[in-house]
Design an enzyme around this catalytic site. Structure first.
Site, PDB file in Angstrom:
ATOM      1  CD1 TRP A 289       6.516  -3.508 -13.780  1.00 25.44           C
ATOM      2  CD2 TRP A 289       4.918  -3.416 -15.347  1.00 25.44           C
ATOM      3  NE1 TRP A 289       5.606  -4.496 -13.491  1.00 25.44           N
ATOM      4  CE2 TRP A 289       4.607  -4.466 -14.442  1.00 25.44           C
ATOM      5  CE3 TRP A 289       4.051  -3.172 -16.406  1.00 25.44           C
ATOM      6  CZ2 TRP A 289       3.474  -5.261 -14.585  1.00 25.44           C
ATOM      7  CZ3 TRP A 289       2.920  -3.964 -16.543  1.00 25.44           C
ATOM      8  CH2 TRP A 289       2.638  -4.994 -15.649  1.00 25.44           C
TER       9      TRP A 289
ATOM     10  CG  HIS B 232      13.520   6.280 -10.516  1.00 26.39           C
ATOM     11  ND1 HIS B 232      14.665   5.943 -11.215  1.00 26.39           N
ATOM     12  CD2 HIS B 232      13.126   5.148  -9.864  1.00 26.39           C
ATOM     13  CE1 HIS B 232      14.942   4.665 -10.995  1.00 26.39           C
ATOM     14  NE2 HIS B 232      14.034   4.160 -10.181  1.00 26.39           N
TER      15      HIS B 232
ATOM     16  CD  GLU C 141      15.787   5.930  -6.733  1.00 28.10           C
ATOM     17  OE1 GLU C 141      15.554   4.914  -7.399  1.00 28.10           O
ATOM     18  OE2 GLU C 141      15.885   7.059  -7.241  1.00 28.10           O
TER      19      GLU C 141
ATOM     20  CB  SER D  91      19.458  -5.023  -6.279  1.00 31.06           C
ATOM     21  OG  SER D  91      20.145  -4.426  -7.369  1.00 31.06           O
TER      22      SER D  91
ATOM     23  N   GLY E 172      13.357  -4.534 -11.666  1.00 33.88           N
ATOM     24  CA  GLY E 172      13.357  -5.727 -12.502  1.00 33.88           C
ATOM     25  C   GLY E 172      12.566  -6.893 -11.947  1.00 33.88           C
TER      26      GLY E 172
END
EC number: 5.3.1.1
Length: 243
Positions: free
Chosen positions: A10, A96, A165, A204, A226
Site C-alpha cells: 500500500w 524495494h 520488480e 503494474s 496501486g
C-alpha cells in the site's frame, strides 16, 4: 514446494478509516480464494495495529514495508523487528526500488535488513530489478545477479520470498511482458541454492493481466502496488484464474 504468494504493497496510502472501509469490501471475496494461496497486506505502519486485530484468524497475513537492522536505538523514523512482530507482522518488504531510489538503500543495507527480519522470525520479501537505462544497456542479468549475490549473504533461503520488480514498470502503466518476466525469474531461480523459494513479479500488475502473468511456470505470485488499493481490483488479482 513453491507457494503462491500474493502481496499488496500500500506504500503511503490509506488512513485507518480507509483501511476499515477497504476490508469491508475485500474480505467477503476471500470466500472464493482457492486453498494454498498466501495473501499478504503491507500497509503503512499506522495501519498495522488495526489490521492485526481485524485480520486475526483470516486468510490474510500481515506484512510491513521496512525494518531496521538494529533491535532498538536512536534511529529516527525507523522501526524494529520486535515492534513488527508485536504488531502481528509475519512478512516484510526489503529493498524495494523506492527505498533504494529515495532513501539511499544499498545492497549492503538490504542484506542487514534481511538478516534482521529472519532473526526475529519474519519472512522477508527481497525486491530486485533494473531501471530502464540498465535494461537498454543490456545490464539486467548482471545487475540482478549482483543484487542477489550481495543481498543474500548469510540468508536462510528456506524463509525467503523474492520479488522481481523491473523499475521501469512500477507505477508507469508499462508492464514487462509475461514471457520476459518468466525468463528473468527463471534466471533468478537458477542462482538460488533453494529451488523452492517463491519468486513474485511486481510492476503494474492489474486485473487484466494477472491471469497471463500467473500462467507462467516460473512465476509464483505477484507484488501489487496501486491495484491492491481497491477491494474489487485486489480481489480479482488474489482470485486469479489459471489459463
Amino acid at each position: 514446494m513453491r507457494k503462491i504468494v500474493i502481496a499488496g504493497n500500500w506504500k503511503m496510502f490509506k488512513t485507518q478509516a480507509e483501511t476499515q472501509e477497504f476490508l469491508q469490501g475485500f474480505l467477503p471475496h476471500l470466500e472464493e480464494t482457492p486453498q494454498g494461496r498466501e495473501v499478504i497486506l503491507c500497509p503503512p505502519f499506522t495501519d498495522l495495529s488495526v489490521l492485526s486485530k481485524t485480520l486475526h484468524g483470516s486468510l490474510i497475513q500481515l506484512g510491513a514495508q521496512n525494518i531496521h537492522w538494529e533491535e532498538f536505538g536512536a534511529y529516527t523514523g525507523e522501526i524494529s523487528g520486535p515492534m513488527l512482530t508485536e504488531s502481528g507482522v509475519r512478512f516484510v518488504i526489503v529493498g524495494h526500488s523506492e527505498r533504494r531510489q529515495y532513501f539511499g538503500e544499498t545492497d549492503a543495507t538490504v542484506n542487514l535488513r534481511l538478516r534482521t527480519a529472519q532473526r526475529f522470525g519474519l519472512t522477508p520479501i527481497l525486491c530486485v530489478g533494473e531501471t530502464k537505462q540498465q535494461r537498454d544497456a543490456g545490464e539486467t542479468e548482471s545487475l540482478i545477479a549482483l543484487q542477489l549475490d550481495k543481498g543474500l549473504v548469510d540468508i536462510d533461503q528456506n524463509n525467503l520470498v523474492i520479488a522481481y520488480e523491473p523499475i521501469w514498470a512500477i507505477g508507469t502503466g508499462e508492464t514487462c511482458e509475461a514471457v520476459e518476466a518468466n525468463r528473468i525469474i527463471g534466471l533468478i531461480r537458477s542462482q538460488l541454492s533453494n529451488p523452492n523459494v517463491s519468486i513474485q513479479y511486481g510492476g503494474s500488475v492489474k486485473p487484466n493481466n494477472i491471469d497471463e502473468i500467473m500462467a507462467q511456470p516460473e512465476i509464483d505470485g505477484v507484488l501489487v502496488g496501486g491495484a491492491s488499493l481497491e477491494p474489487e481490483s485486489f480481489a480479482r488479482i488474489v482470485n486469479f484464474h489459471l489459463v
